[in-house]
Scaffold this motif. Structure first.
Motif, PDB file in Angstrom:
ATOM      1  N   LEU A 107       0.800  -1.221   0.000  1.00 24.21           N
ATOM      2  CA  LEU A 107       0.000   0.000   0.000  1.00 24.21           C
ATOM      3  C   LEU A 107       0.834   1.274   0.000  1.00 24.21           C
ATOM      4  O   LEU A 107       0.508   2.248  -0.687  1.00 24.21           O
ATOM      5  CB  LEU A 107      -0.898   0.031   1.245  1.00 24.21           C
ATOM      6  N   VAL A 108       1.902   1.291   0.796  1.00 27.52           N
ATOM      7  CA  VAL A 108       2.684   2.514   1.014  1.00 27.52           C
ATOM      8  C   VAL A 108       3.400   2.928  -0.269  1.00 27.52           C
ATOM      9  O   VAL A 108       4.134   2.150  -0.872  1.00 27.52           O
ATOM     10  CB  VAL A 108       3.706   2.316   2.151  1.00 27.52           C
ATOM     11  N   GLY A 109       3.171   4.152  -0.703  1.00 30.84           N
ATOM     12  CA  GLY A 109       3.780   4.645  -1.924  1.00 30.84           C
ATOM     13  C   GLY A 109       3.077   4.175  -3.183  1.00 30.84           C
ATOM     14  O   GLY A 109       3.540   4.440  -4.288  1.00 30.84           O
ATOM     15  N   LYS A 110       1.964   3.474  -3.025  1.00 33.21           N
ATOM     16  CA  LYS A 110       1.189   2.995  -4.175  1.00 33.21           C
ATOM     17  C   LYS A 110      -0.034   3.895  -4.372  1.00 33.21           C
ATOM     18  O   LYS A 110      -0.265   4.826  -3.622  1.00 33.21           O
ATOM     19  CB  LYS A 110       0.748   1.549  -3.955  1.00 33.21           C
ATOM     20  N   GLY A 111      -0.828   3.573  -5.381  1.00 34.01           N
ATOM     21  CA  GLY A 111      -2.065   4.310  -5.561  1.00 34.01           C
ATOM     22  C   GLY A 111      -2.116   5.062  -6.875  1.00 34.01           C
ATOM     23  O   GLY A 111      -1.280   4.850  -7.759  1.00 34.01           O
ATOM     24  N   PRO A 112      -3.074   5.977  -7.007  1.00 32.57           N
ATOM     25  CA  PRO A 112      -3.321   6.652  -8.293  1.00 32.57           C
ATOM     26  C   PRO A 112      -2.107   7.401  -8.851  1.00 32.57           C
ATOM     27  O   PRO A 112      -1.950   7.507 -10.059  1.00 32.57           O
ATOM     28  CB  PRO A 112      -4.456   7.642  -7.952  1.00 32.57           C
ATOM     29  N   ASP A 113      -1.259   7.964  -7.947  1.00 37.03           N
ATOM     30  CA  ASP A 113      -0.113   8.728  -8.417  1.00 37.03           C
ATOM     31  C   ASP A 113       1.156   7.883  -8.443  1.00 37.03           C
ATOM     32  O   ASP A 113       2.265   8.401  -8.506  1.00 37.03           O
ATOM     33  CB  ASP A 113       0.108   9.974  -7.554  1.00 37.03           C
ATOM     34  N   SER A 114       1.006   6.566  -8.395  1.00 37.91           N
ATOM     35  CA  SER A 114       2.161   5.677  -8.443  1.00 37.91           C
ATOM     36  C   SER A 114       1.720   4.371  -9.092  1.00 37.91           C
ATOM     37  O   SER A 114       0.926   4.369 -10.016  1.00 37.91           O
ATOM     38  CB  SER A 114       2.704   5.440  -7.025  1.00 37.91           C
ATOM     39  N   PRO A 172      -2.816  -6.452  -3.762  1.00 35.45           N
ATOM     40  CA  PRO A 172      -3.871  -6.922  -2.864  1.00 35.45           C
ATOM     41  C   PRO A 172      -3.338  -7.653  -1.630  1.00 35.45           C
ATOM     42  O   PRO A 172      -2.289  -8.296  -1.674  1.00 35.45           O
ATOM     43  CB  PRO A 172      -4.686  -7.870  -3.751  1.00 35.45           C
ATOM     44  N   PHE A 173      -4.082  -7.537  -0.548  1.00 31.88           N
ATOM     45  CA  PHE A 173      -3.764  -8.205   0.713  1.00 31.88           C
ATOM     46  C   PHE A 173      -3.621  -9.708   0.505  1.00 31.88           C
ATOM     47  O   PHE A 173      -2.662 -10.325   0.995  1.00 31.88           O
ATOM     48  CB  PHE A 173      -4.878  -7.898   1.721  1.00 31.88           C
ATOM     49  N   ILE A 231       0.519  -6.074   9.860  1.00 35.86           N
ATOM     50  CA  ILE A 231      -0.429  -5.530   8.892  1.00 35.86           C
ATOM     51  C   ILE A 231      -0.674  -4.041   9.096  1.00 35.86           C
ATOM     52  O   ILE A 231      -0.575  -3.517  10.212  1.00 35.86           O
ATOM     53  CB  ILE A 231      -1.776  -6.288   8.944  1.00 35.86           C
ATOM     54  N   GLY A 232      -0.986  -3.362   8.002  1.00 38.76           N
ATOM     55  CA  GLY A 232      -1.443  -1.983   8.058  1.00 38.76           C
ATOM     56  C   GLY A 232      -2.954  -1.966   8.015  1.00 38.76           C
ATOM     57  O   GLY A 232      -3.564  -2.571   7.126  1.00 38.76           O
ATOM     58  N   LEU A 233      -3.560  -1.290   8.958  1.00 35.34           N
ATOM     59  CA  LEU A 233      -5.028  -1.243   9.030  1.00 35.34           C
ATOM     60  C   LEU A 233      -5.536  -0.152   8.092  1.00 35.34           C
ATOM     61  O   LEU A 233      -6.155   0.823   8.502  1.00 35.34           O
ATOM     62  CB  LEU A 233      -5.470  -1.003  10.469  1.00 35.34           C
ATOM     63  N   LEU A 234      -5.251  -0.362   6.820  1.00 38.74           N
ATOM     64  CA  LEU A 234      -5.455   0.665   5.814  1.00 38.74           C
ATOM     65  C   LEU A 234      -6.275   0.117   4.658  1.00 38.74           C
ATOM     66  O   LEU A 234      -6.089  -1.030   4.242  1.00 38.74           O
ATOM     67  CB  LEU A 234      -4.093   1.145   5.271  1.00 38.74           C
ATOM     68  N   GLU A 235      -7.164   0.955   4.129  1.00 34.82           N
ATOM     69  CA  GLU A 235      -7.902   0.569   2.930  1.00 34.82           C
ATOM     70  C   GLU A 235      -6.983   0.674   1.711  1.00 34.82           C
ATOM     71  O   GLU A 235      -6.100   1.524   1.683  1.00 34.82           O
ATOM     72  CB  GLU A 235      -9.114   1.473   2.774  1.00 34.82           C
ATOM     73  N   PRO A 236      -7.147  -0.167   0.691  1.00 35.73           N
ATOM     74  CA  PRO A 236      -8.235  -1.150   0.542  1.00 35.73           C
ATOM     75  C   PRO A 236      -7.950  -2.504   1.174  1.00 35.73           C
ATOM     76  O   PRO A 236      -8.764  -3.409   1.044  1.00 35.73           O
ATOM     77  CB  PRO A 236      -8.347  -1.286  -0.972  1.00 35.73           C
ATOM     78  N   GLY A 241       4.762   7.889  -4.728  1.00 37.67           N
ATOM     79  CA  GLY A 241       3.365   8.201  -4.469  1.00 37.67           C
ATOM     80  C   GLY A 241       3.272   9.446  -3.604  1.00 37.67           C
ATOM     81  O   GLY A 241       3.969  10.433  -3.829  1.00 37.67           O
ATOM     82  N   SER A 242       2.442   9.398  -2.584  1.00 36.09           N
ATOM     83  CA  SER A 242       2.257  10.538  -1.686  1.00 36.09           C
ATOM     84  C   SER A 242       3.180  10.484  -0.474  1.00 36.09           C
ATOM     85  O   SER A 242       3.130  11.362   0.388  1.00 36.09           O
ATOM     86  CB  SER A 242       0.798  10.590  -1.209  1.00 36.09           C
ATOM     87  N   HIS A 243       4.040   9.465  -0.399  1.00 28.25           N
ATOM     88  CA  HIS A 243       4.894   9.301   0.775  1.00 28.25           C
ATOM     89  C   HIS A 243       6.127  10.196   0.673  1.00 28.25           C
ATOM     90  O   HIS A 243       6.830  10.208  -0.331  1.00 28.25           O
ATOM     91  CB  HIS A 243       5.338   7.843   0.925  1.00 28.25           C
ATOM     92  N   ASP A 244       6.404  10.938   1.752  1.00 24.69           N
ATOM     93  CA  ASP A 244       7.587  11.786   1.804  1.00 24.69           C
ATOM     94  C   ASP A 244       8.856  10.949   1.715  1.00 24.69           C
ATOM     95  O   ASP A 244       8.854   9.752   2.033  1.00 24.69           O
ATOM     96  CB  ASP A 244       7.616  12.581   3.116  1.00 24.69           C
ATOM     97  N   LYS A 245       9.945  11.607   1.326  1.00 25.85           N
ATOM     98  CA  LYS A 245      11.225  10.905   1.274  1.00 25.85           C
ATOM     99  C   LYS A 245      11.656  10.490   2.678  1.00 25.85           C
ATOM    100  O   LYS A 245      11.565  11.253   3.631  1.00 25.85           O
ATOM    101  CB  LYS A 245      12.297  11.800   0.657  1.00 25.85           C
TER     102      LYS A 245
END
Length: 340
Positions: free
Chosen positions: A15-22, A27-28, A50-55, A262-266
């Motif tokens: 999930l981290v650093g993934k998503g629409p801008d990456s 999947p879990f 685990i990260g308690l994060l969607e999706p 993605g949206s994660h800072d350096k």
């Protein structure tokens, strides 16, 4: 053969650093499948953090804990530490931001209790950070650290009601947690028995180089990063300061650089376990965290976890990646583990 600490893989790198801008989220279920399939000389992973994060996970969905427990049990895995989704709020800032932060801690602890009751979670912590940038923190370091500590104390009171411990992750992108000295200061200010430090070998190595906190740099700017003696001395300084607080531990590799996607800072770049540019001797350097100043095992936690955020999906979807990670974890346990 040592059977402790238990060896866990992490699911949040999907999930981290993934998503629409990456790149797309992994999947879990795919992460569980690859974790369970990893095997080195008959040894397999014991569980996942685990990260308690969607999706991956929806804390508001009915029967979500039962669904997650069933999925993990199907692969003969356990659940350990869990990342609370606190970033819609912040530990410093407005009352509303702090309220959201604390509510996410409560939901995470409640979810942890459900997993405990279902028998798939027997150890581990709830992971938090300040959810505040270094830039925002730096506008009022003293006042903002105090506010973060106040929020953390309230979070500790919530966690205590569920029998949980909180671990604050040391990472150079979180305000008041972006240097080893600021991290110790924060822990001392919070002063609660159920909070500690989550060490990540990649992130904490960046502490020695003073990224985002040059005033606390240990290694000189002109250091030869191939100088193992200098690196070991710097690691000893950091670990001597933070080991007494450490209640959760991530095995990782770093090449001395920062990275964000993605949206994660350096932050401290996670490298593959076999990366030839890695500056850490993973099995040896893990010992600075797992053994005290006299070389005795601390046994401060029942499991250790691999963290490898922001790898390309092509790397993460390659089964050999997870076998290499497991092999590195086994070497850590062989060097610094115990039998029960």
């Amino acid at each position: 053969m040592n059977n402790f600490p238990k060896l866990h893989n992490a699911t949040w790198p999907g999930l981290v650093g993934k998503g629409p801008d990456s790149e797309p989220v992994i999947p879990f279920d795919s992460l569980l499948e690859m974790t369970a399939a990893a095997e080195v000389n008959g040894v397999k992973f014991d569980g996942v953090d685990i990260g308690l994060l969607e999706p991956h996970i929806n804390l508001d969905a009915p029967d979500e804990a039962k669904k997650v427990a069933d999925k993990v049990s199907k692969y003969n895995l356990n659940i350990g530490s869990m990342v609370a989704p606190i970033w819609a709020g912040a530990a410093m800032g407005t009352e509303e931001q702090r309220k959201i932060f604390l509510e996410m801690v409560r939901k995470s602890c409640e979810f942890g209790k459900e997993l405990n009751d279902l028998g798939v979670r027997k150890y581990g912590v709830i992971r938090i950070d300040s959810a505040s940038s270094v830039e925002a923190w730096s506008k009022d370091p003293k006042g903002n650290t105090k506010q973060i500590a106040d929020t953390f104390r309230e979070a500790c009171d919530i966690a205590a009601g569920f029998g949980e411990k909180l671990a604050a992750e040391g990472e150079i992108c979180w305000g008041a947690m972006h240097s080893w000295k600021y991290m110790v200061e924060l822990m001392e200010m919070v002063d609660r028995p159920n909070i500690g430090f989550q060490a990540d070998m990649s992130h904490t190595f960046l502490y020695t180089l003073g990224y985002n906190a040059p005033e606390h740099r240990i290694l000189p700017k002109d250091v030869d990063l191939k100088d193992r003696g200098a690196i070991e001395a710097a690691l000893k300084t950091v670990t001597d300061a933070l080991r007494p607080w450490t209640i959760d531990f991530h095995v990782a590799q770093n090449d001395g650089s920062v990275f964000g996607s993605g949206s994660h800072d350096k932050t401290g770049r996670h490298c593959q376990a076999t990366d030839p540019n890695g500056l850490l001797d993973i099995a040896h350097d893990a010992g600075y965290w797992l053994r005290d100043e006299n070389g005795n095992l601390t046994k401060a936690f029942k499991h250790i976890c691999w963290d490898g955020c922001m790898f390309p999906n092509s790397v993460m979807e390659n089964q050999q990646t997870w076998n290499d990670i497991l092999a590195a974890m086994i070497k850590v346990r062989e060097a610094h583990g115990w039998s029960e």
